[in-house]
Design a protein around this motif. Structure first.
Motif, PDB file in Angstrom:
ATOM      1  N   UNK A 268      13.536  10.947 -11.398  1.00 30.98           N
ATOM      2  CA  UNK A 268      13.605  12.382 -11.078  1.00 30.98           C
ATOM      3  C   UNK A 268      14.062  13.228 -12.251  1.00 30.98           C
ATOM      4  N   UNK A 269      14.023  12.713 -13.423  1.00 33.08           N
ATOM      5  CA  UNK A 269      14.455  13.477 -14.601  1.00 33.08           C
ATOM      6  C   UNK A 269      13.268  13.649 -15.537  1.00 33.08           C
ATOM      7  N   UNK A 270      13.227  14.840 -16.193  1.00 28.03           N
ATOM      8  CA  UNK A 270      12.151  15.138 -17.125  1.00 28.03           C
ATOM      9  C   UNK A 270      12.700  15.948 -18.284  1.00 28.03           C
ATOM     10  N   UNK A 271      12.213  15.734 -19.488  1.00 27.12           N
ATOM     11  CA  UNK A 271      12.643  16.557 -20.632  1.00 27.12           C
ATOM     12  C   UNK A 271      11.949  17.922 -20.577  1.00 27.12           C
ATOM     13  N   UNK A 272      12.499  18.859 -21.327  1.00 27.48           N
ATOM     14  CA  UNK A 272      11.932  20.208 -21.386  1.00 27.48           C
ATOM     15  C   UNK A 272      10.871  20.235 -22.484  1.00 27.48           C
ATOM     16  N   UNK A 273       9.629  20.009 -22.099  1.00 28.63           N
ATOM     17  CA  UNK A 273       8.520  19.952 -23.043  1.00 28.63           C
ATOM     18  C   UNK A 273       7.411  20.857 -22.523  1.00 28.63           C
TER      19      UNK A 273
ATOM     20  N   UNK B 174       5.832  -3.584  -9.871  1.00 27.80           N
ATOM     21  CA  UNK B 174       5.087  -3.902  -8.654  1.00 27.80           C
ATOM     22  C   UNK B 174       5.887  -3.574  -7.405  1.00 27.80           C
ATOM     23  N   UNK B 175       7.216  -3.666  -7.472  1.00 27.96           N
ATOM     24  CA  UNK B 175       8.048  -3.420  -6.293  1.00 27.96           C
ATOM     25  C   UNK B 175       8.488  -1.968  -6.169  1.00 27.96           C
ATOM     26  N   UNK B 176       7.826  -1.039  -6.859  1.00 33.77           N
ATOM     27  CA  UNK B 176       8.176   0.372  -6.735  1.00 33.77           C
ATOM     28  C   UNK B 176       8.032   0.792  -5.268  1.00 33.77           C
ATOM     29  N   UNK B 177       8.947   1.584  -4.734  1.00 28.96           N
ATOM     30  CA  UNK B 177       8.841   2.013  -3.320  1.00 28.96           C
ATOM     31  C   UNK B 177       7.545   2.764  -3.061  1.00 28.96           C
ATOM     32  N   UNK B 178       6.802   2.287  -2.064  1.00 30.79           N
ATOM     33  CA  UNK B 178       5.509   2.899  -1.756  1.00 30.79           C
ATOM     34  C   UNK B 178       5.658   4.143  -0.880  1.00 30.79           C
ATOM     35  N   UNK B 179       6.869   4.411  -0.398  1.00 30.53           N
ATOM     36  CA  UNK B 179       7.094   5.600   0.419  1.00 30.53           C
ATOM     37  C   UNK B 179       7.645   6.763  -0.401  1.00 30.53           C
TER      38      UNK B 179
ATOM     39  N   UNK C 160      10.076   9.363  -9.196  1.00 31.97           N
ATOM     40  CA  UNK C 160      11.322   9.774  -8.532  1.00 31.97           C
ATOM     41  C   UNK C 160      12.317   8.632  -8.418  1.00 31.97           C
ATOM     42  N   UNK C 161      12.040   7.506  -9.072  1.00 30.75           N
ATOM     43  CA  UNK C 161      12.942   6.361  -9.006  1.00 30.75           C
ATOM     44  C   UNK C 161      13.007   5.713 -10.385  1.00 30.75           C
ATOM     45  N   UNK C 162      13.857   4.720 -10.489  1.00 27.44           N
ATOM     46  CA  UNK C 162      14.036   4.059 -11.777  1.00 27.44           C
ATOM     47  C   UNK C 162      13.037   2.954 -12.053  1.00 27.44           C
TER      48      UNK C 162
ATOM     49  N   UNK D 111       0.832  -1.194   0.000  1.00 30.62           N
ATOM     50  CA  UNK D 111       0.000   0.000   0.000  1.00 30.62           C
ATOM     51  C   UNK D 111       0.877   1.258   0.000  1.00 30.62           C
ATOM     52  N   UNK D 112       0.472   2.234  -0.825  1.00 27.79           N
ATOM     53  CA  UNK D 112       1.181   3.511  -0.841  1.00 27.79           C
ATOM     54  C   UNK D 112       0.942   4.241   0.478  1.00 27.79           C
ATOM     55  N   UNK D 113       2.013   4.795   1.030  1.00 35.95           N
ATOM     56  CA  UNK D 113       1.904   5.491   2.312  1.00 35.95           C
ATOM     57  C   UNK D 113       2.188   6.988   2.198  1.00 35.95           C
ATOM     58  N   UNK D 114       3.137   7.371   1.355  1.00 40.34           N
ATOM     59  CA  UNK D 114       3.454   8.800   1.203  1.00 40.34           C
ATOM     60  C   UNK D 114       2.756   9.382   0.002  1.00 40.34           C
ATOM     61  N   UNK D 115       2.922   8.767  -1.108  1.00 38.88           N
ATOM     62  CA  UNK D 115       2.277   9.231  -2.344  1.00 38.88           C
ATOM     63  C   UNK D 115       0.823   8.749  -2.338  1.00 38.88           C
TER      64      UNK D 115
END
Length: 750
Positions: free
Chosen positions: A676-681, A642-647, A652-654, A605-609
């Motif tokens: 944490x990276x984004x193109x300039x669009x 599925x294993x993306x950090x829920x906190x 913000x992660x790979x 379960x997501x806790x921060x986001x």
């Protein structure tokens, strides 16, 4: 028709109806046969279909033109037409248009219009010439017939045998009926005069009556099929009873034969014993009597000898007599002192010989006394012999016992947990099988059986374990995921005890009348299955559970549409501040500052986001869905493992690839985040509906503005595992997912 005419003499012909007229023809025969045509038939008009042809008919038959001219001359000479050269030219001139005679039988109507009665089969010029020759209209009867035969002759229609032409009376074609009279049960036309007879009757359109008749026939067929099944079951039951009765009487006959043979053997043995005893007794008596007889003879001989000796002594001298008398006196005294047995040692009368038949009587009584049967042998459970609430138990006898009935007892198999013993149930049956009902699904039962007759009850058989079929599984419709090529189906077992396997049945719904299983997936060990399907189709899914007793019945079906990718939001990953709708396609974040009684955090379960993930089907290929958002809503949409950090926040992660929108009046900010990276669009038109294309084959994730069919951005991802759709709401609001839809054309180019 010519072939039928030639083959007709070999058939048994039925009398022709009155409106048919038969005309035998023989164009090669002599003229004395021509008058056989009846006068009435000659007066009847024949319709001849005229056709203008450029090639002569005789040429088609392969005859030379000169040959036809000779035939016409002969016919003209035969029928007195030598001067009518124009008539002969009519048949032999190649440049003249010819009149073809239809090979089918001409039809003549019984009543004709006056204008049609004067129709001529000749051309206008030929009609004038025929008028001059005395053939006005149809001409005389004989000449008209001769002309017709000559014309047929020149066109190769001659035959060595009679040709039979059937000329039925024409009738007006009846128009099809359009209504159905329910009262009279006959189809009628609504506009015909005869409809007046059906006034006041109940009528219905013919098509509706046809459908009603079909429905009635189908209902009767269903009832007939049901009755056939019942009669087949009854016949099977009668057959089993017949076999049982035959076996019982066969065993009884064997029992009688065995007992009677035993009685005969016992009587024969007693006869031999009695005969031998009588012989011994006879021998003993005869030997005793013979001994007495010998002893009596010896005494007689001694007496006679003494008498003779005494007589001789009487004639002797006194001195000698005295000497011998003393010795003779001693001898007589000793002989007389010897006791002689004069009683008969054996009486001639027979002694009372009583025969003991007690054992024979026991044997005779045993014939009428049936012994108690031996223990039956219960059979192991046969495959597919059970349902969820019943089981068929069978047993057999390996002896010649006579059985009047059986006592079948059963109880549930007791588990290892302590407690009260399960209740036992007993039922009386006549046959060597029994259908036990009102049982618990997917449960083991112990069965044992005893046989009984008038003599008593047999010992109980050994116990056999039978198992009822499982309960039907319950499909989890909310957890079904699908795409154009496959579907992941999940269900609950619905049984306390484990089952052997599951079967998924697929029915492709092409038309409303479609029925029957299209495909079955068998041997599924767990409560989910990934099945391959055809794109853009609709399927009805059923699941069955199987064990040793057989398959369960079908549970409630589920419907799957293989149009696009379909998934729902996963409640187990949902942040506590989010609320998921009943259909699992809408996420709502309410006005809540501090959550009250938040559930304890879990790894799933997501806790921060404030986010939630979707359950996308684990199938590689291309998946497309759309997200409907408000332009003033702060949200994040994309995919993640599925294993993306829920906190952590999404993007913000790979392990996640997302599109994030932030609105600070009056500016919209769009970011395409990964690690944490984004193109300039910069996006000038804020999307109200975002299309997301996940392409496993090319390892790409693309975003689109659905409203204007605009491509926004494409990630190049390393999708070495399956990912899940993810959605986040940074402020109160809601977003709605649209899936199970076809991929737009502008998306297919990416």
């Amino acid at each position: 028709m010519e072939e039928e005419a030639r083959g007709a003499p070999e058939l048994n012909r039925s009398p022709a109806p009155r409106d048919f007229h038969f005309y035998p023809m023989d164009l090669y025969d002599s003229e004395d046969r021509l008058p056989i045509f009846p006068e009435e038939s000659r007066r009847r008009r024949r319709e001849v279909q005229g056709e203008t042809t450029s090639a002569p008919r005789g040429a088609a038959k392969g005859k030379p033109q000169s040959h036809f001219e000779g035939e016409v001359d002969e016919l003209g000479h035969l029928y007195g037409l030598e001067d009518d050269h124009e008539l002969g030219d009519e048949f032999v001139d190649e440049n003249m248009p010819r009149i073809e005679v239809s090979e089918s039988p001409p039809y003549v109507m019984a009543s004709r219009e006056p204008a049609r009665e004067q129709r001529d089969w000749r051309l206008p010029g030929e009609a004038a010439e025929a008028e001059a020759l005395g053939f006005g209209g149809w001409g005389s009867e004989g000449q008209c017939q001769d002309l017709r035969e000559a014309y047929r002759y020149t066109h190769g229609r001659a035959s060595e045998e009679y040709e039979c032409y059937v000329i039925p009376e024409e009738e007006d074609e009846e128009e099809a009926a359009d209504v159905f009279c329910v009262t009279c049960r006959t189809p009628v036309r609504a506009l015909e005069e005869a409809f007046d007879e059906h006034k006041g009757h109940e009528v219905t359109p013919l098509s509706k009556a046809l459908e009603n008749a079909k429905d009635e026939i189908h209902k009767n067929m269903y009832r007939l099929e049901k009755q056939i099944i019942e009669m087949e079951n009854f016949a099977s039951h009668l057959e089993e009873v017949f076999i049982t009765v035959e076996e019982n009487f066969g065993r009884q006959e064997q029992n009688f034969e065995s007992h009677y043979n035993e009685i005969l053997e016992t009587l024969a043995q007693k006869y031999e014993e009695k005969i031998q005893a009588l012989g011994n007794k006879k021998k003993e008596k005869l030997e005793a009597l013979y001994g007495q007889l010998v002893s009596c003879g010896e005494n007689l001989d001694t007496c006679k000898e003494l008498m003779e000796t005494i007589e001789e002594m009487c004639h002797e001298e006194k001195v000698d007599f005295i000497k011998d008398a003393v010795a003779m006196a001693d001898r007589l005294r000793k002989f007389l002192e010897t006791k002689t047995d004069v009683e008969i040692s054996a009486q001639p009368a027979l002694e009372d010989q009583s025969l003991d038949f007690s054992d024979v009587e026991q044997l005779l009584d045993s014939i009428n006394t049936i012994p108690a049967p031996s223990a039956p042998v219960i059979n192991p459970q046969a495959p597919n012999s059970a349902t969820g609430s019943s089981v068929r138990v069978c047993w057999s006898l390996y002896s010649d016992d006579t059985v009047e009935s059986y006592q079948l007892s059963y109880r549930p198999v007791r588990d290892s947990s302590p407690g009260k013993d399960p209740a036992e149930f007993t039922m009386t049956v006549k046959e060597t099988y029994c259908l036990v009902i009102n049982l618990v699904p997917n449960t083991q039962y112990e069965f044992w059986v005893t046989a009984q007759n008038r003599a008593g009850v047999s010992p109980a058989s050994e116990c056999a374990v039978y198992m009822t079929a499982p309960s039907p599984p319950i499909i989890k419709s909310k957890e079904i995921r699908s795409c154009e090529d496959a579907a992941l189906i999940c269900w609950e077992s619905g049984n306390l005890n484990p089952v052997d396997s599951y079967t998924v049945e697929l029915i492709q719904v092409e038309t409303p009348e479609a029925s029957g299983v299209t495909e079955s997936v068998v041997g599924i060990p767990s409560c989910e299955a990934l099945v391959q399907l055809q794109p853009r189709q609709t399927y009805t899914i059923y699941v069955r559970a199987l064990n040793v007793g057989g398959p369960s019945t079908r549970g409630e079906p589920a419907t799957i549409h293989t149009t696009g990718s379909y998934f729902r939001l996963n409640q187990h990953t949902c942040h506590p501040w989010l609320t998921i709708s009943e259909d699992g396609l809408t996420a709502v974040r309410g006005e809540r500052k501090t959550p009250a009684r938040e559930p304890p955090p879990r790894n799933t379960r997501f806790s921060r986001c404030v986010a939630v993930m979707g359950n996308l089907i684990p199938v590689r290929g291309r998946h497309y869905w759309e997200v409907e958002v408000d332009e003033h809503l702060d949200y994040t949409v994309g995919v993640a493992f599925a294993e993306v950090p829920k906190q952590e926040d999404l993007g913000t992660n790979g392990l996640s690839w997302c599109m994030r929108h932030t609105w600070v009046s009056p500016r919209h900010k769009y970011e395409f985040l990964h690690n944490k990276m984004t193109p300039d669009i910069r996006i000038t038109v804020s999307p109200r509906k975002i299309g997301i294309l996940l392409d496993y084959e090319n390892s790409k994730l693309s975003f689109f503005n659905v409203d204007i069919s605009q491509h926004l951005y494409t990630f190049s991802c390393q999708l070495h595992r399956f990912v899940h759709p993810c959605f986040s709401l940074e402020k109160p609001g809601c977003l709605k997912i649209h899936n199970g839809i076809s991929m737009p054309k502008h998306v297919t180019f990416y």
